[in-house]
Design an enzyme around this catalytic site. Structure first.
Site, PDB file in Angstrom:
ATOM      1  N   VAL A 236     -23.505   9.368  17.459  1.00  0.00           N
ATOM      2  CA  VAL A 236     -23.023   9.926  18.719  1.00  0.00           C
ATOM      3  C   VAL A 236     -22.024  11.029  18.394  1.00  0.00           C
ATOM      4  O   VAL A 236     -21.111  10.838  17.591  1.00  0.00           O
ATOM      5  CB  VAL A 236     -22.361   8.847  19.594  1.00  0.00           C
ATOM      6  CG1 VAL A 236     -21.923   9.429  20.929  1.00  0.00           C
ATOM      7  CG2 VAL A 236     -23.329   7.690  19.823  1.00  0.00           C
TER       8      VAL A 236
ATOM      9  N   ILE B   6     -18.415  10.752  16.829  1.00  0.00           N
ATOM     10  CA  ILE B   6     -17.469   9.841  17.483  1.00  0.00           C
ATOM     11  C   ILE B   6     -17.978   8.410  17.427  1.00  0.00           C
ATOM     12  O   ILE B   6     -17.470   7.542  18.127  1.00  0.00           O
ATOM     13  CB  ILE B   6     -17.194  10.257  18.944  1.00  0.00           C
ATOM     14  CG1 ILE B   6     -18.485  10.384  19.736  1.00  0.00           C
ATOM     15  CG2 ILE B   6     -16.416  11.559  18.986  1.00  0.00           C
ATOM     16  CD1 ILE B   6     -18.268  10.726  21.192  1.00  0.00           C
TER      17      ILE B   6
ATOM     18  N   PHE C 181     -29.457   3.160  17.771  1.00  0.00           N
ATOM     19  CA  PHE C 181     -30.494   3.992  17.183  1.00  0.00           C
ATOM     20  C   PHE C 181     -30.017   5.371  16.741  1.00  0.00           C
ATOM     21  O   PHE C 181     -30.822   6.272  16.609  1.00  0.00           O
ATOM     22  CB  PHE C 181     -31.675   4.166  18.152  1.00  0.00           C
ATOM     23  CG  PHE C 181     -32.447   2.905  18.378  1.00  0.00           C
ATOM     24  CD1 PHE C 181     -33.407   2.494  17.477  1.00  0.00           C
ATOM     25  CD2 PHE C 181     -32.198   2.125  19.484  1.00  0.00           C
ATOM     26  CE1 PHE C 181     -34.115   1.331  17.683  1.00  0.00           C
ATOM     27  CE2 PHE C 181     -32.898   0.965  19.698  1.00  0.00           C
ATOM     28  CZ  PHE C 181     -33.855   0.557  18.798  1.00  0.00           C
ATOM     29  N   GLY C 182     -28.751   5.569  16.537  1.00  0.00           N
ATOM     30  CA  GLY C 182     -28.350   6.866  16.035  1.00  0.00           C
ATOM     31  C   GLY C 182     -26.876   7.167  16.182  1.00  0.00           C
ATOM     32  O   GLY C 182     -26.098   6.367  16.684  1.00  0.00           O
TER      33      GLY C 182
ATOM     34  N   THR D 183       0.815  -1.210   0.000  1.00  0.00           N
ATOM     35  CA  THR D 183       0.000   0.000   0.000  1.00  0.00           C
ATOM     36  C   THR D 183       0.854   1.268   0.000  1.00  0.00           C
ATOM     37  O   THR D 183       1.940   1.302   0.579  1.00  0.00           O
ATOM     38  CB  THR D 183      -0.921  -0.018   1.234  1.00  0.00           C
ATOM     39  OG1 THR D 183      -1.782  -1.144   1.142  1.00  0.00           O
ATOM     40  CG2 THR D 183      -1.749   1.241   1.336  1.00  0.00           C
TER      41      THR D 183
ATOM     42  N   ASP E 193     -26.962  -6.805  24.354  1.00  0.00           N
ATOM     43  CA  ASP E 193     -25.954  -6.522  23.328  1.00  0.00           C
ATOM     44  C   ASP E 193     -24.603  -6.259  23.986  1.00  0.00           C
ATOM     45  O   ASP E 193     -23.915  -5.289  23.673  1.00  0.00           O
ATOM     46  CB  ASP E 193     -26.372  -5.323  22.470  1.00  0.00           C
ATOM     47  CG  ASP E 193     -25.622  -5.270  21.136  1.00  0.00           C
ATOM     48  OD1 ASP E 193     -25.027  -6.301  20.761  1.00  0.00           O
ATOM     49  OD2 ASP E 193     -25.647  -4.218  20.478  1.00  0.00           O
TER      50      ASP E 193
END
Length: 1008
Positions: free
Chosen positions: A748, A740, A745-746, A398, A860
């Site tokens: 942060v 971050i 559900f969304g 790379t 979880d």
């Protein structure tokens, strides 16, 4: 006559047996009363009693007790007390000092606490003292009188204070000193030089400062010196040459500086030199570059510079060479192939230039070769040369060969190549035919180049290929249908060559993760990445056969047609991105069956119809569906006004959202009423009830809207009042630069409030319905869930279409980041820190299971949901997504959630989540802490892709010690690690009833 003879024989044998019994009983040693009394007092302070020990006041035969050996001269004096790994807990008794004839005292691998009794340090006949891997603490006394001592092992405890180098004053016969993995601090004091017979000195993983004392260099017999992971500084003394018997020298992870002394020709037996992560400068000393005994040389991450010159003709034993991340320049050394046993070479991140030398054609032993970020040129020549390395399996090139053409030379052939990474080189050309002959290829990354033409059909012929990244090129034409038949993605028969554990392997970062918290590195999950090309045509229905595929990314192409419903057959899929294409039709309802799907996007297509509402779809943000003609309950309502409720944005822009506004209008009454109830409850809990709100429980939409525009409900009385505008300012209007990570559900965001405090703000996706119920569950429950090992919910805010949760900010991000993404993370997480993380997280889980009212199932548990504060204390996150339970229920029957690799086996049989399911997931995290490996990782040998199965297999083969992370495993702490491994395996029992309770889990970890 026969009867008479038989009777005579019986009588004779009976008398003979009686004689031997009598004779034996007369010579058997009975425990001396003095020692018996001492042992009884000793065992009275410990539990459980060892098997075979008799704690009866009438027994005097302690020489037959388990772990006791008496002398053979009929005096019955105890000379050996060996009770290692007996799970003993308690403290040591001063009575041990009465065993004045004892030679060996071994109480290692137990759970003994408190300090060592002073009397033990006056046992004049004691030769071996092994108290390693306990929970002992305090300092070591200044007066030690052990003149016969030969082996002194106090490693893996909690001892503090000064280093007890004074032990050599009266113990001149000592050969082994092991004090690693403790809390000894202060200057590395002199004194060990008086142990003239010393062979092993292990002081790693403490907090020692200063430099190596001069008297240490007098130890002619020393063959192992381990002082790694301290804060030692200064230059490495030339006097180290006097350690002529040295075999292993480990000074890694310190603050040493200056040049490495040129004295290695006087260390003829040195095999292992580890000096990575210091501040060494200069070049490789000539004597080190000529060492015929050296097997491993690791000087990664220093400031070494100049031309790299090694005398490989002389280095006949060299096997692994890691000089990555230094400042070497010039050309690659042509004589590396002369190191006939050299297999692993990492020279990445230096400033080499030029070409791969022609001499590398003779590099027959080479297996792992990384030259990434080295400014090399002439890729055609490099590949033409390296193809002759017949044992080459991993090649990482790379960030080299900038702008060159990828050669399409039919004569190229890499017989054993399994991993090829030539990314971010801006190469031109097309997919070369010669790659098709590398039959063992498993990972191919040609991303971020400028390759054109069609992707050839032979790409699907590789039997072992599981990771393909051709993204960010200019490929055209259809996706080859042969990719739908990749054998490794339809079966479990996958085997990947694992590089040397001491070498950093190529890792592909999650580019969407911008900071520490929630960051994850995709540890080579089975992947097809074809995004950001010019591909056209359909998505083949047969892709549904790839049951093992985890990531399927086709974004930013020109694909057309419908989304096949058969994609629901990709049952392991975690990420599906079809955004920015020309797809039409509807979203198949069958995709609701993808239980592990956590990232999904079909934005910017020509899709229409109803958005599925079941399964994981309730968790995806509106941005996953924007710029289509889609509608759906709780999102863009499907009603008589459906046409006006649809999102009608331009294909590549994000303008005003008319449909969103109408959706908000329909749902605002419900949202604002819910706000008033939650605000009222929160204020009542804090004792600050607004009389006007208390009198009127129903307010008109305008009034509540005005409150909502300013109100941030805070649960901490000392927090200053905040408004929604404050949150906007603190995140720069939720700018992507402040992301971050992605929590439940969304997204942060990191935010700095007006008073200077840092917080993490979770901006929830979705508008109402199930999403709102989850939000309310988080708010109502987390405001009461207060524990040192939970991420604290500081407040929340409703405003228009935004629902915001405000959490405490965790400075050190997630455990997942430190174990799997940060290159030096595993080495910085010492074993004691990892153990403390596990202990803290277990306490947080116990609080959720038993301390909350109602109780909470997390559902979880994983390393990315364990966050670390500035002191590396652990905090469980994202537990607000769990379904709530009353204190009397034992399970919940709901849609199950979780992350692949952490989900208990019983969850696949019934939709029942239990406490024991959380315990199972926690057991997986314990294995991560012990092994530094992901639960599911394709870059492992055959049979090792699944972490749990691999660990079980190794245990059955009596090779359990080989599963441990080599960066933290040593004899000094193996007892604790084996104990945690035992706990982890109990948590991972297939039968939930055989798993420990959360209370037992906490107790066991605290006793480690």
């Amino acid at each position: 006559m026969r009867v008479h003879r038989f009777c005579v024989i019986v009588i004779f044998l009976t008398e003979l047996l009686c004689f031997f019994y009598s004779s034996e009983s007369q010579t058997t040693s009975r425990c001396h009363p003095h020692d018996l009394e001492a042992l009884r007092d000793f065992i009275a302070h410990l539990e459980p009693k060892p098997d075979g020990w008799i704690n009866s006041s009438s027994s005097t035969d302690c020489c037959n007790w388990t772990g006791i050996t008496c002398n053979s001269n009929n005096t019955g004096r105890v000379i050996r007390l060996e009770l290692g790994n007996k799970k003993l807990s308690g403290k040591l008794s001063e009575s041990l000092g009465k065993l004045d004839e004892i030679r060996v005292l071994n109480l290692s691998r137990n759970f003994i606490k408190d300090s060592i009794p002073l009397s033990i340090f006056n046992l004049k006949n004691l030769q071996t003292l092994d108290l390693s891997s306990n929970d002992l603490s305090g300092g070591i006394p200044t007066s030690i009188n052990l003149p016969a001592l030969q082996s002194f092992d106090l490693s893996s405890n909690k001892f503090n204070g000064s280093l007890p180098s004074h032990i050599c004053h009266n113990s001149t016969q000592i050969r082994v000193v092991k004090l690693a993995v403790n809390y000894f601090a202060g200057n590395f004091t002199s004194g060990f030089g008086k142990c003239v017979l010393l062979e092993h000195l292990c002081l790693g993983m403490n907090d020692l400062t200063g430099n190596i004392p001069e008297d240490l260099f007098h130890l002619k017999r020393l063959n192992l010196l381990g002082i790694q992971e301290n804060r030692l500084s200064g230059s490495l003394s030339r006097e180290i040459r006097n350690l002529s018997s040295l075999v292993r020298l480990d000074v890694s992870w310190n603050l040493f500086s200056g040049e490495i002394p040129d004295v290695f020709d006087e260390l003829p037996q040195l095999k292992f030199f580890l000096g990575q992560t210091n501040g060494f400068i200069g070049g490789i000393p000539k004597s080190l570059a000529n060492s015929p005994s050296l097997n491993l040389l690791n000087l990664r991450n220093n400031s070494l510079s100049g031309r790299l010159m090694l005398n490989c003709t002389a280095m006949i034993a060299l096997n692994s060479l890691d000089l990555g991340t230094n400042r070497f320049n010039g050309r690659l050394p042509e004589n590396l192939p002369d190191c006939k046993r050299l297999k692993n070479v990492n020279l990445a991140r230096n400033t080499f230039h030029g070409q791969v030398p022609e001499s590398f054609k003779n590099f027959e032993s080479l297996s792992y070769f990384s030259l990434s970020n080295s400014s090399l040129a002439n890729i055609s020549s490099a590949l033409g040369i390296l193809q002759h390395c017949k044992n080459l399996t991993t090649l990482v090139l790379t960030l080299n060969f900038h702008g060159e053409a990828l050669p399409d030379d039919s004569s190229l052939h890499f017989e054993k190549l399994k991993v090829l990474v030539v990314a971010n080189c801006r190469l031109t050309g097309s997919m070369p035919r010669w790659l098709s002959s590398s039959n063992e290829l498993q990972l191919l990354d040609l991303s971020w180049n400028r390759l054109t033409g069609a992707i050839p059909s032979w790409i699907g012929d590789f039997k072992a290929l599981f990771y393909l990244d051709l993204s960010n090129n200019s490929f055209t034409g259809e996706i080859p249908k042969s990719l739908t038949k990749l054998e490794s993605l339809t079966s479990r028969n996958i085997s990947v060559n694992e590089p040397s554990p001491d070498f950093p392997f190529f890792m592909k970062r999650n580019e969407s993760a911008r900071a520490l918290q929630y960051n994850q590195i995709f540890g080579f999950p089975p992947t097809i990445e074809l995004g950001h090309n010019n591909l056209s045509g359909p998505i083949w229905e047969e892709f549904g056969n790839l049951k093992k595929l985890h990531v399927f990314d086709l974004k930013w192409n020109a694909l057309s047609g419908s989304i096949p419903s058969s994609l629901s057959g990709m049952t392991s899929l975690e990420a599906l991105d079809l955004s920015n294409n020309r797809l039409s039709g509807s979203i198949p309802v069958s995709l609701q069956q993808l239980s592990f799907l956590s990232k999904f996007s079909v934005a910017y297509n020509n899709l229409s119809g109803v958005i599925p509402s079941g399964g994981q779809f309730q968790t995806f943000p509106n941005s996953s569906f924007e710029s289509n003609h889609l509608c759906g309950e709780h999102r863009f309502p499907c009603s008589e006004g459906t046409e006006s409720a649809l999102i009608k944005r331009s294909r590549r822009s994000r303008g005003g959202d008319i449909g969103m506004a109408i959706g908000i209008a329909f749902g605002s009454v419900f949202l604002l009423t819910l706000l008033s109830l939650i605000v009222l409850r929160a204020r009542r809990r804090s004792g600050e009830v607004d009389p006007e709100i208390e009198e009127s429980e129903s307010m008109n939409r305008k009034e509540l809207g005005e409150i909502g525009s300013k109100l941030v409900v805070l649960f901490q009385s000392n927090d200053k009042e905040l408004s929604y505008d404050d949150l906007l300012d603190s995140t720069n209007s939720f700018d992507q630069a402040n992301i971050i990570g992605c929590g439940g559900f969304g997204m942060v965001y990191k935010a700095t409030l007006p008073d200077g405090k840092k917080v993490a703000i979770k901006k929830l996706s979705g508008d109402c319905g199930q999403i709102e119920r989850e939000f309310e569950a988080e708010v109502e429950t987390l405001s009461r869930a207060q524990h040192p090992n939970l991420v604290l919910l500081r407040g929340f805010c409703f405003y228009k279409n935004d629902r915001l949760l405000i959490y405490s900010y965790m400075e050190n991000g997630s455990l997942d980041y430190w174990l799997h993404e940060r290159n030096d993370g595993p080495a910085l997480l010492k074993w004691k820190t990892r153990l403390r993380i596990a202990q803290g997280a277990a306490k947080g889980l116990l609080y959720l299971h038993e301390g909350c009212d109602p109780h909470i199932l997390h559902r979880d548990i994983k390393s990315s949901n364990i966050l670390l504060d500035e002191n590396f204390n652990s905090h469980l996150a994202d537990f607000g997504l769990a379904r709530l339970m009353s204190p009397y229920e034992t399970h919940v029957s709901t849609d199950l959630v979780g992350t692949l690799g952490y989900i208990p086996p019983e969850y696949g049989q019934a939709s029942v989540a239990t406490y024991k399911g959380d315990v199972y997931s926690f057991g997986v995290v314990l294995l991560e802490l012990l092994t530094d490996k992901r639960p599911v990782d394709m870059c492992k040998p055959k049979g090792c892709r699944d972490l749990i199965s691999w660990v079980v297999k190794m245990k059955h083969e009596s090779r359990a010690s080989e599963v441990f992370d080599p960066l933290i495993y040593s004899k000094e702490n193996d007892k604790e690690m084996f104990r945690v491994l035992e706990i982890a395996c109990l948590c991972l029992s297939e039968n939930p009833k055989q798993r420990p309770t959360t209370q037992q889990l906490v107790s066991w970890l605290d006793d480690v």
